[in-house]
Design an enzyme around this catalytic site. Structure first.
Site, PDB file in Angstrom:
ATOM      1  CG  PHE A 176      -1.881   1.208   1.135  1.00 34.06           C
ATOM      2  CD1 PHE A 176      -3.069   1.105   0.427  1.00 34.06           C
ATOM      3  CD2 PHE A 176      -1.566   2.434   1.716  1.00 34.06           C
ATOM      4  CE1 PHE A 176      -3.937   2.190   0.305  1.00 34.06           C
ATOM      5  CE2 PHE A 176      -2.425   3.529   1.602  1.00 34.06           C
ATOM      6  CZ  PHE A 176      -3.614   3.402   0.893  1.00 34.06           C
ATOM      7  CG  ASP A 261       5.758   3.989   1.542  1.00 36.91           C
ATOM      8  OD1 ASP A 261       5.813   4.738   2.542  1.00 36.91           O
ATOM      9  OD2 ASP A 261       4.748   3.868   0.833  1.00 36.91           O
ATOM     10  CE  LYS A 290      -0.242   5.749   7.573  1.00 37.79           C
ATOM     11  NZ  LYS A 290      -1.658   5.967   7.831  1.00 37.79           N
TER      12      LYS A 290
HETATM   13  C1  LIG Z   1       3.226   2.685   3.597  1.00 30.13           C
HETATM   14  C2  LIG Z   1       2.263   3.769   3.227  1.00 30.13           C
HETATM   15  N1  LIG Z   1       2.544   4.572   2.190  1.00 30.13           N
HETATM   16  C3  LIG Z   1       1.722   5.568   1.829  1.00 30.13           C
HETATM   17  C4  LIG Z   1       0.540   5.787   2.495  1.00 30.13           C
HETATM   18  C5  LIG Z   1      -0.378   6.901   2.064  1.00 30.13           C
HETATM   19  O1  LIG Z   1      -0.322   7.911   3.021  1.00 30.13           O
HETATM   20  P1  LIG Z   1      -1.499   9.011   3.087  1.00 30.13           P
HETATM   21  O2  LIG Z   1      -2.728   8.314   3.535  1.00 30.13           O
HETATM   22  O3  LIG Z   1      -0.984  10.025   4.078  1.00 30.13           O
HETATM   23  O4  LIG Z   1      -1.628   9.591   1.733  1.00 30.13           O
HETATM   24  C6  LIG Z   1       0.210   4.980   3.585  1.00 30.13           C
HETATM   25  C7  LIG Z   1      -1.064   5.181   4.307  1.00 30.13           C
HETATM   26  O5  LIG Z   1      -1.557   4.328   4.996  1.00 30.13           O
HETATM   27  C8  LIG Z   1       1.088   3.941   3.964  1.00 30.13           C
HETATM   28  O6  LIG Z   1       0.814   3.122   4.987  1.00 30.13           O
END
Ligand SMILES: Cc1ncc(COP(=O)(O)O)c(C=O)c1O
Length: 436
Positions: A176, A261, A290
């Site tokens: 994700f 990520d 986050k």
């Molecule tokens: C690993 C990862 N990358 C990207 C995102 C996307 O972040 P946002 O919801 O702040 O756009 C998330 C959100 O859960 C995530 O867990």
């Protein structure tokens, strides 16, 4: 008294002991109502992409939140790994307020001291080598978009080689990375992707945790590999030991970027600044968001070393709000508290205690994760019912799958708060099974 006066002057405690300023300001701006009324108005006024909200939350303090009907909850989800220092942290809120009343926003035609100081601090905690740089965004998906564009500039032979940029990006099954179109192309779940085809092309997903499958896919056309050290949305699934190292070796040999990520795993969530920091590798890029702003929206892309940092040049990317003084001040304040109050050591201890406790509970068949990013599997597909029972009992938790529960509480969760959930869980599991 106007709402403006209230927000500047209201002090004291509400009847249940919490600060009244936010409650008073909110009820001055909008008429007060109960949870059911708000939910019905929500369904008439908000786009239905999130489904029906579970509760209407009006106030928080530390690891506790209260709903519009006055019910108290222990927040074991922290806004999905966001509220690193809990709710309404006094230092973070005072820094935000003071920055906002000094200088709230400037365009990126200008910079500000908090923006520069935060970039320097992130490079320090990421142990990024000389020549590394930071790009600020407002969310995780935007940080990933920036990483996607970085990858699309990689020729494998340096920016001045004259070679064409590569387009193939390898991600993992279960990944994700966000919901905007580029990030969505990297995200695996078909239900999220299919309605929006065609997505940006060139993305290949390989089976999670299978290093041979990854190595077989990396070649001289690969622009980048993107990995979450622990897949959060897929149910808190850590990559196997040695995987990041093998991925680093193969990407380096092929001239591909290794992008990590760490939107969910970074900024102390695992008891380390970055979940990948013990892997013995230097990535090419890391995405953060986050927990970084302690609840204030901010995202960041770190590019490692001068060559990678030169891939995106003036005019090739931008944002109006990214890196604004208030968001960067909020992040500096959050990092300051995490560092100066030894919160990361606390995260390791409380996380260990929670995991050990969970492992001893009947009906819990596997416990995963690190620090305060915890996933556990149940012996039946009752996770959504456990979430509902927990809510009724005053605990906010989450089910990323039918038999999986995720905890990502504020990093300041106390041992007593962790123990209160462990004590309640057996009855919650029973309630959920009885409801089947
Ligand atoms: C690993 C990862 N990358 C990207 C995102 C996307 O972040 P946002 O919801 O702040 O756009 C998330 C959100 O859960 C995530 O867990």
């Amino acid at each position: 008294m106007s709402s403006t006066e209230l927000s500047h002057s209201a002090e004291g405690r509400s009847s249940d002991g919490g600060p009244i300023a936010a409650e008073a300001a909110a009820t001055t701006i909008v008429p007060s109502s109960n949870g059911a009324d708000w939910l019905s108005r929500y369904s008439s006024s908000l786009l239905g992409v999130f489904g029906a909200p579970q509760r209407v939350l009006v106030r928080g303090a530390g690891c506790l939140v209260w709903d519009a009907d006055g019910k108290e909850y222990l927040d074991l989800l922290g806004g999905i790994a966001v509220n690193a220092l809990g709710h309404a942290h006094p230092f973070v809120t005072s820094v935000i307020s003071s920055q906002l009343s000094t200088l709230g926003h400037v365009s990126n035609f200008f910079t500000s001291p908090t923006q520069v100081a935060l970039a320097e601090k992130l490079l320090e905690i990421a142990k990024a080598p000389a020549g590394s740089k930071v790009f600020f965004a407002n969310s995780g998906t935007e940080a990933v978009e920036a990483a996607f564009k970085l990858a699309r500039r990689n020729t494998g032979a340096g920016p001045d080689s004259g070679e064409a940029p590569r387009t193939k990006i390898i991600a993992l099954e279960g990944a994700f990375h966000g919901r905007t179109m580029g990030a969505l192309a990297l995200t695996y779940k078909e239900a999220y992707r299919a309605p929006f085809a065609p997505l940006p092309g060139g993305v290949v997903h390989v089976p999670f945790g299978d290093i041979d499958a990854l190595l077989a896919e990396i070649d001289e056309t690969t622009a980048a590999v993107i990995l979450e050290p622990i897949q959060g949305e897929a149910g808190v699934r850590p990559l196997p030991a040695g995987y990041l190292k093998a991925a680093r070796e193969a990407t380096s040999a092929a001239g591909a970027l290794l992008i990590l990520d760490e939107v969910q795993t970074g900024i102390g969530r695992t008891g380390k600044w970055l979940a990948s920091e013990d892997a013995g590798i230097v990535p090419d890029a890391v995405t953060l968001a986050k927990g970084l702003g302690g609840g204030f929206p901010i995202g960041a892309l770190i590019t490692y070393g001068p060559e990678v940092s030169a891939l995106l040049t003036a005019g090739q990317h931008g944002t109006t709000f990214g890196g604004n003084p208030v968001a960067t001040a909020a992040a500096l304040a959050t990092l300051h508290v995490l560092e100066n109050q030894q919160v990361l050591a606390h995260v390791r201890e409380v996380g260990e205690r929670l995991r050990a406790g969970l492992a001893g509970i009947d009906g819990v068949i596997e416990v995963r994760g690190e620090g305060l990013l915890i996933g556990f599997d149940l012996d039946a597909d009752v996770a959504p019912a456990v979430v509902a029972a927990a809510l009724d009992a005053g605990f906010i938790i989450n089910s990323p799958g039918p038999h999986t529960i995720r905890l990502a509480p504020p990093l300041i969760l106390t041992e007593a708060q962790a123990d209160s959930f462990l004590a309640a869980l057996p009855a919650l599991l029973q309630t959920a099974k009885d409801a089947q």
